[in-house]
Design an enzyme around this catalytic site. Sequence first.
Site, PDB file in Angstrom:
ATOM      1  N   ARG A 100      -4.712   8.444  -8.743  1.00  0.00           N
ATOM      2  CA  ARG A 100      -5.680   7.921  -7.789  1.00  0.00           C
ATOM      3  C   ARG A 100      -6.528   6.780  -8.379  1.00  0.00           C
ATOM      4  O   ARG A 100      -6.784   5.777  -7.719  1.00  0.00           O
ATOM      5  CB  ARG A 100      -6.582   9.095  -7.376  1.00  0.00           C
ATOM      6  CG  ARG A 100      -7.491   8.774  -6.234  1.00  0.00           C
ATOM      7  CD  ARG A 100      -8.309  10.010  -5.888  1.00  0.00           C
ATOM      8  NE  ARG A 100      -9.157   9.720  -4.758  1.00  0.00           N
ATOM      9  CZ  ARG A 100      -8.735   9.697  -3.511  1.00  0.00           C
ATOM     10  NH1 ARG A 100      -7.490   9.967  -3.223  1.00  0.00           N
ATOM     11  NH2 ARG A 100      -9.571   9.403  -2.526  1.00  0.00           N
ATOM     12  N   ASN A 133      -5.065   0.918   3.080  1.00  0.00           N
ATOM     13  CA  ASN A 133      -5.679   2.105   2.462  1.00  0.00           C
ATOM     14  C   ASN A 133      -5.944   1.936   0.973  1.00  0.00           C
ATOM     15  O   ASN A 133      -5.212   1.220   0.313  1.00  0.00           O
ATOM     16  CB  ASN A 133      -4.753   3.308   2.673  1.00  0.00           C
ATOM     17  CG  ASN A 133      -4.927   3.880   4.056  1.00  0.00           C
ATOM     18  OD1 ASN A 133      -6.040   3.954   4.548  1.00  0.00           O
ATOM     19  ND2 ASN A 133      -3.837   4.282   4.678  1.00  0.00           N
ATOM     20  N   ASP A 161      -7.527   7.418  14.018  1.00  0.00           N
ATOM     21  CA  ASP A 161      -7.933   8.830  14.034  1.00  0.00           C
ATOM     22  C   ASP A 161      -8.573   9.177  15.379  1.00  0.00           C
ATOM     23  O   ASP A 161      -8.332  10.239  15.948  1.00  0.00           O
ATOM     24  CB  ASP A 161      -8.914   9.097  12.884  1.00  0.00           C
ATOM     25  CG  ASP A 161      -8.362   8.599  11.560  1.00  0.00           C
ATOM     26  OD1 ASP A 161      -7.568   9.305  10.946  1.00  0.00           O
ATOM     27  OD2 ASP A 161      -8.698   7.461  11.166  1.00  0.00           O
ATOM     28  N   HIS A 189     -11.259   7.549   6.600  1.00  0.00           N
ATOM     29  CA  HIS A 189      -9.895   7.567   7.160  1.00  0.00           C
ATOM     30  C   HIS A 189      -8.996   8.276   6.157  1.00  0.00           C
ATOM     31  O   HIS A 189      -8.384   7.658   5.285  1.00  0.00           O
ATOM     32  CB  HIS A 189      -9.383   6.156   7.428  1.00  0.00           C
ATOM     33  CG  HIS A 189      -7.896   6.162   7.690  1.00  0.00           C
ATOM     34  ND1 HIS A 189      -7.352   6.777   8.787  1.00  0.00           N
ATOM     35  CD2 HIS A 189      -6.850   5.695   6.967  1.00  0.00           C
ATOM     36  CE1 HIS A 189      -6.030   6.672   8.738  1.00  0.00           C
ATOM     37  NE2 HIS A 189      -5.701   6.030   7.639  1.00  0.00           N
TER      38      HIS A 189
HETATM   39  P1  NAX Z   1       3.993  -2.408   4.441  1.00  0.00           P
HETATM   40  O1  NAX Z   1       4.279  -2.035   3.021  1.00  0.00           O
HETATM   41  O2  NAX Z   1       5.094  -2.413   5.443  1.00  0.00           O
HETATM   42  O3  NAX Z   1       3.335  -3.869   4.467  1.00  0.00           O
HETATM   43  C1  NAX Z   1       2.287  -4.237   3.651  1.00  0.00           C
HETATM   44  C2  NAX Z   1       2.425  -5.719   3.389  1.00  0.00           C
HETATM   45  O4  NAX Z   1       1.267  -6.137   2.684  1.00  0.00           O
HETATM   46  C3  NAX Z   1       3.638  -6.077   2.517  1.00  0.00           C
HETATM   47  O5  NAX Z   1       4.410  -7.046   3.182  1.00  0.00           O
HETATM   48  C4  NAX Z   1       3.001  -6.607   1.240  1.00  0.00           C
HETATM   49  O6  NAX Z   1       3.767  -7.651   0.650  1.00  0.00           O
HETATM   50  C5  NAX Z   1       1.664  -7.094   1.738  1.00  0.00           C
HETATM   51  N1  NAX Z   1       0.617  -7.174   0.712  1.00  0.00           N
HETATM   52  C6  NAX Z   1       0.399  -6.347  -0.335  1.00  0.00           C
HETATM   53  N2  NAX Z   1      -0.639  -6.787  -1.066  1.00  0.00           N
HETATM   54  C7  NAX Z   1      -1.089  -7.897  -0.471  1.00  0.00           C
HETATM   55  C8  NAX Z   1      -2.128  -8.802  -0.770  1.00  0.00           C
HETATM   56  N3  NAX Z   1      -2.884  -8.654  -1.860  1.00  0.00           N
HETATM   57  N4  NAX Z   1      -2.322  -9.845   0.070  1.00  0.00           N
HETATM   58  C9  NAX Z   1      -1.538 -10.019   1.149  1.00  0.00           C
HETATM   59  N5  NAX Z   1      -0.523  -9.208   1.473  1.00  0.00           N
HETATM   60  C10 NAX Z   1      -0.313  -8.149   0.677  1.00  0.00           C
HETATM   61  O7  NAX Z   1       2.788  -1.461   4.891  1.00  0.00           O
HETATM   62  P2  NAX Z   1       2.262  -1.162   6.372  1.00  0.00           P
HETATM   63  O8  NAX Z   1       3.001  -0.014   6.920  1.00  0.00           O
HETATM   64  O9  NAX Z   1       2.201  -2.427   7.150  1.00  0.00           O
HETATM   65  O10 NAX Z   1       0.783  -0.633   6.055  1.00  0.00           O
HETATM   66  C11 NAX Z   1      -0.210  -1.493   5.542  1.00  0.00           C
HETATM   67  C12 NAX Z   1      -1.424  -0.695   5.086  1.00  0.00           C
HETATM   68  O11 NAX Z   1      -2.011   0.003   6.172  1.00  0.00           O
HETATM   69  C13 NAX Z   1      -1.108   0.376   4.035  1.00  0.00           C
HETATM   70  O12 NAX Z   1      -2.116   0.323   3.041  1.00  0.00           O
HETATM   71  C14 NAX Z   1      -1.234   1.662   4.814  1.00  0.00           C
HETATM   72  O13 NAX Z   1      -1.568   2.753   3.978  1.00  0.00           O
HETATM   73  C15 NAX Z   1      -2.350   1.315   5.753  1.00  0.00           C
HETATM   74  N6  NAX Z   1      -2.536   2.159   6.954  1.00  0.00           N
HETATM   75  C16 NAX Z   1      -3.791   2.350   7.385  1.00  0.00           C
HETATM   76  C17 NAX Z   1      -4.081   3.076   8.543  1.00  0.00           C
HETATM   77  C18 NAX Z   1      -5.495   3.250   9.007  1.00  0.00           C
HETATM   78  O14 NAX Z   1      -5.678   3.957   9.997  1.00  0.00           O
HETATM   79  N7  NAX Z   1      -6.522   2.677   8.399  1.00  0.00           N
HETATM   80  C19 NAX Z   1      -2.996   3.729   9.301  1.00  0.00           C
HETATM   81  C20 NAX Z   1      -1.647   3.142   9.049  1.00  0.00           C
HETATM   82  C21 NAX Z   1      -1.365   2.729   7.612  1.00  0.00           C
HETATM   83  O15 NAX Z   1      -0.983   3.872   6.893  1.00  0.00           O
END
Ligand code: NAX
Length: 328
Positions: A100, A133, A161, A189
């Site tokens: 973590r 997240n 949520d 969240h």
């Molecule tokens: P993906 O892995 O499909 O896409 C994430 C994208 O972000 C990738 O294309 C990656 O290259 C890009 N990325 C990573 N670091 C970056 C940076 N420093 N600058 C710009 N781009 C960057 O993930 P996805 O399913 O789209 O989820 C994205 C995020 O949303 C994750 O952290 C996930 O845990 C979070 N979520 C949050 C939710 C919420 O309710 N707050 C729910 C859904 C989701 O789990």
Amino acid sequence: MKAPVRVAVTGAAGQIGYALLFRIASGEMLGKDQPVILQLLEIPDERAQNALKGVIMELEDCAFPLLAGIEAHSDPMTAFKDTDYALLVGSRPRGPGMERAELLSINGAIFIGQGKALNAVASRDVKVLVVGNPANTNAYIAMKSAPDLNPNNFTAMLRLDHNRAASQIAAKTGKAVADIEKLTVWGNHSPSMYADYRFATINGESVKSMINDEAWNRDVFLPTVGKRGAAIIAARGLSSAASAANAAIDHMRDWALGTNGKWVTMGIPSDGSYGIPKDVMFGFPVTCENGEYKIVQGLEIDEFSRERINFTLAELEEERAGVAHLLG
Ligand code: NAX
């Protein structure tokens, strides 16, 4: 027609990005009379930049009348230039065996960088939503890294949520989801969040009295909402994307265009309400008007609720302590 506004989206080539961008471009977020310029950020990695090119080609091929421009970026300092809205979706997911502390520090670096870039180049009224997240703590880090912007312009997404809770209540009561009012989700969240329907009504009738089953609340409803993300991963093999994008649209639309007195849930920096220490990025019931949110005040917090709120707060405080050294 109004002048275009600039909308930055990070992680634009990811799953959520793919479910989100087309809806922003079609006017579902800011209104069918509001042209947008999309400023899309991905990591410099060639595969990510290529994927982003593909998404842009598809956006072009939709010929959206409201899409006034599209830009691809690999640096937040250019991606956030003059942006009016910033949806920070990209973050580093937790890898196998990752501690973590490691997750918090990798994301800490990303959101410090993005907070500083927003501070330097974004519109002074930029509205920021963090989806990536750990969303609340990432939003907190970005806010703390942008001392020249109003802290209230930084928010975290609790709306998924909230929407999950609403759909469970609709299923339980057999009523329409659209008729549910005064529902909220307190806290982080994460599975520790506290979805609270004590004040909720359906056509003016109390949801609590309709359900009248404390055991269902404790043993079915709260665990179902809290573990819904994991249930979707188990079923789909991928984390929620379309529902997350939908929640991001709901959050930004309501913030920008108002809720007409309806309660929604937003993760926002606490002003000390309900005993939540100032600045903690916490899910609260809010109403939105004229581009601003306001915490619903005066709600009674009973013993069970206080326990649940303290539990999710403790998790957030722990995350905050875990990143304190990064913020200096
Ligand atoms: P993906 O892995 O499909 O896409 C994430 C994208 O972000 C990738 O294309 C990656 O290259 C890009 N990325 C990573 N670091 C970056 C940076 N420093 N600058 C710009 N781009 C960057 O993930 P996805 O399913 O789209 O989820 C994205 C995020 O949303 C994750 O952290 C996930 O845990 C979070 N979520 C949050 C939710 C919420 O309710 N707050 C729910 C859904 C989701 O789990």
